[in-house]
Motif scaffolding. Structure first.
Motif, PDB file in Angstrom:
ATOM      1  N   GLN A 147       0.914  -1.169   0.177  1.00 37.78           N
ATOM      2  CA  GLN A 147      -0.061  -0.061   0.039  1.00 37.78           C
ATOM      3  C   GLN A 147       1.012   1.218   0.037  1.00 37.78           C
ATOM      4  OE1 GLN A 147      -3.483   0.375  -0.273  1.00 37.78           O
ATOM      5  NE2 GLN A 147      -3.131  -1.861  -1.041  1.00 37.78           N
ATOM      6  N   LEU A 148       1.978   1.200   0.867  1.00 35.21           N
ATOM      7  CA  LEU A 148       2.862   2.369   0.698  1.00 35.21           C
ATOM      8  C   LEU A 148       3.471   2.540  -0.792  1.00 35.21           C
ATOM      9  CD1 LEU A 148       4.291   4.584   2.484  1.00 35.21           C
ATOM     10  CD2 LEU A 148       6.135   2.916   2.773  1.00 35.21           C
ATOM     11  N   TYR A 149       3.608   1.619  -1.416  1.00 34.94           N
ATOM     12  CA  TYR A 149       4.291   1.720  -2.668  1.00 34.94           C
ATOM     13  C   TYR A 149       3.412   2.562  -3.734  1.00 34.94           C
ATOM     14  CZ  TYR A 149       8.331  -0.952  -1.898  1.00 34.94           C
ATOM     15  OH  TYR A 149       9.444  -1.667  -1.192  1.00 34.94           O
ATOM     16  N   LEU A 150       1.951   2.761  -3.366  1.00 36.82           N
ATOM     17  CA  LEU A 150       0.942   3.452  -4.046  1.00 36.82           C
ATOM     18  C   LEU A 150       1.268   5.074  -4.020  1.00 36.82           C
ATOM     19  CD1 LEU A 150      -2.418   1.428  -3.306  1.00 36.82           C
ATOM     20  CD2 LEU A 150      -0.881   1.330  -5.393  1.00 36.82           C
ATOM     21  N   HIS A 151       2.004   5.277  -2.910  1.00 41.29           N
ATOM     22  CA  HIS A 151       2.552   6.894  -2.794  1.00 41.29           C
ATOM     23  C   HIS A 151       3.804   7.193  -3.663  1.00 41.29           C
ATOM     24  CE1 HIS A 151      -0.529   7.381   0.204  1.00 41.29           C
ATOM     25  NE2 HIS A 151      -0.597   6.269   0.377  1.00 41.29           N
ATOM     26  N   LEU A 152       4.209   5.942  -4.205  1.00 43.05           N
ATOM     27  CA  LEU A 152       5.746   6.229  -4.969  1.00 43.05           C
ATOM     28  C   LEU A 152       5.436   6.941  -6.059  1.00 43.05           C
ATOM     29  CD1 LEU A 152       8.741   5.434  -4.896  1.00 43.05           C
ATOM     30  CD2 LEU A 152       8.010   3.597  -6.153  1.00 43.05           C
TER      31      LEU A 152
ATOM     32  N   GLN B 259      -0.903 -10.116  -4.433  1.00 40.36           N
ATOM     33  CA  GLN B 259      -0.276 -10.657  -3.351  1.00 40.36           C
ATOM     34  C   GLN B 259       0.589 -11.737  -3.550  1.00 40.36           C
ATOM     35  OE1 GLN B 259      -0.651  -8.847  -0.458  1.00 40.36           O
ATOM     36  NE2 GLN B 259       0.295 -10.428   1.021  1.00 40.36           N
ATOM     37  N   SER B 260       0.373 -12.611  -4.136  1.00 40.28           N
ATOM     38  CA  SER B 260       1.191 -13.730  -4.607  1.00 40.28           C
ATOM     39  C   SER B 260       2.375 -13.470  -5.273  1.00 40.28           C
ATOM     40  CB  SER B 260       0.319 -14.767  -5.359  1.00 40.28           C
ATOM     41  OG  SER B 260       1.388 -15.881  -5.809  1.00 40.28           O
ATOM     42  N   THR B 261       2.475 -12.659  -6.310  1.00 41.81           N
ATOM     43  CA  THR B 261       3.497 -12.095  -7.098  1.00 41.81           C
ATOM     44  C   THR B 261       4.493 -11.245  -6.254  1.00 41.81           C
ATOM     45  OG1 THR B 261       2.234 -12.018  -9.074  1.00 41.81           O
ATOM     46  CG2 THR B 261       4.226 -10.727  -8.954  1.00 41.81           C
ATOM     47  N   ALA B 262       3.751 -10.369  -5.092  1.00 41.81           N
ATOM     48  CA  ALA B 262       4.581  -9.599  -4.408  1.00 41.81           C
ATOM     49  C   ALA B 262       5.361 -10.240  -3.191  1.00 41.81           C
ATOM     50  CB  ALA B 262       3.505  -8.682  -3.652  1.00 41.81           C
ATOM     51  N   GLN B 263       4.524 -11.460  -2.799  1.00 39.06           N
ATOM     52  CA  GLN B 263       5.184 -12.199  -1.859  1.00 39.06           C
ATOM     53  C   GLN B 263       6.453 -13.115  -2.247  1.00 39.06           C
ATOM     54  OE1 GLN B 263       2.321 -14.549  -0.273  1.00 39.06           O
ATOM     55  NE2 GLN B 263       1.668 -13.176   1.459  1.00 39.06           N
ATOM     56  N   HIS B 264       6.418 -13.411  -3.600  1.00 38.25           N
ATOM     57  CA  HIS B 264       7.514 -14.079  -4.275  1.00 38.25           C
ATOM     58  C   HIS B 264       8.469 -13.269  -4.594  1.00 38.25           C
ATOM     59  CE1 HIS B 264       9.177 -16.750  -7.262  1.00 38.25           C
ATOM     60  NE2 HIS B 264       9.533 -15.686  -8.065  1.00 38.25           N
TER      61      HIS B 264
END
Length: 130
Positions: A2-7, A16-21
């Motif tokens: 969620q923080l990266y949405l502010h990038l 979620q699965s891709t992010a965790q990988h």
């Protein structure tokens, strides 16, 4: 994530699965770390730091900073600068001779932010030398 949405405005969240990988791969990548800044229980800032081995400069590694982000509601309070200072100190403790970052932003406030944090504008990137 969620923080990266502010990038940036054109940053889209990963499932979620891709992010965790990817997160697991990043943590296994020798020399990489993600620094986190919290206020209370809320994650408000972050950056990624990678220490890169080097065959020059007497073998002193260098560091690359990426994805410097602060939640929009917490910008202007020094959290981003704290992230950059923490990344720099970690790099120095690993024997790095410089810390580099680049930005695609041309916003004067963004460029001033990096310069105020001690990074010098060189060519099309920024670096901080020990």
């Amino acid at each position: 994530m969620q923080l990266y949405l502010h990038l940036s405005q054109n940053n889209h969240p990963l499932d979620q699965s891709t992010a965790q990988h990817i997160f697991r791969k990043l943590l296994q990548f020798d020399g990489s770390t993600i620094l986190l800044g919290e206020v209370g229980q809320m994650l408000v800032s972050s950056c990624t730091l990678v220490i890169i081995p080097n065959l020059t400069r007497r073998g002193a590694p260098y560091a690359l900073v990426e994805n410097v982000v602060t939640h929009a509601d917490h910008q202007g309070r020094g959290y981003g600068t704290l992230m950059l200072n923490a990344a720099t100190e970690h790099a120095w403790s690993c024997g790095c001779y410089k810390v580099m970052l680049m930005t695609g932003s041309r916003e004067p406030a963004t460029l001033a932010f990096y310069e105020n944090a001690g990074f010098a504008r060189t060519k099309t990137g920024f670096q901080k030398r020990r």
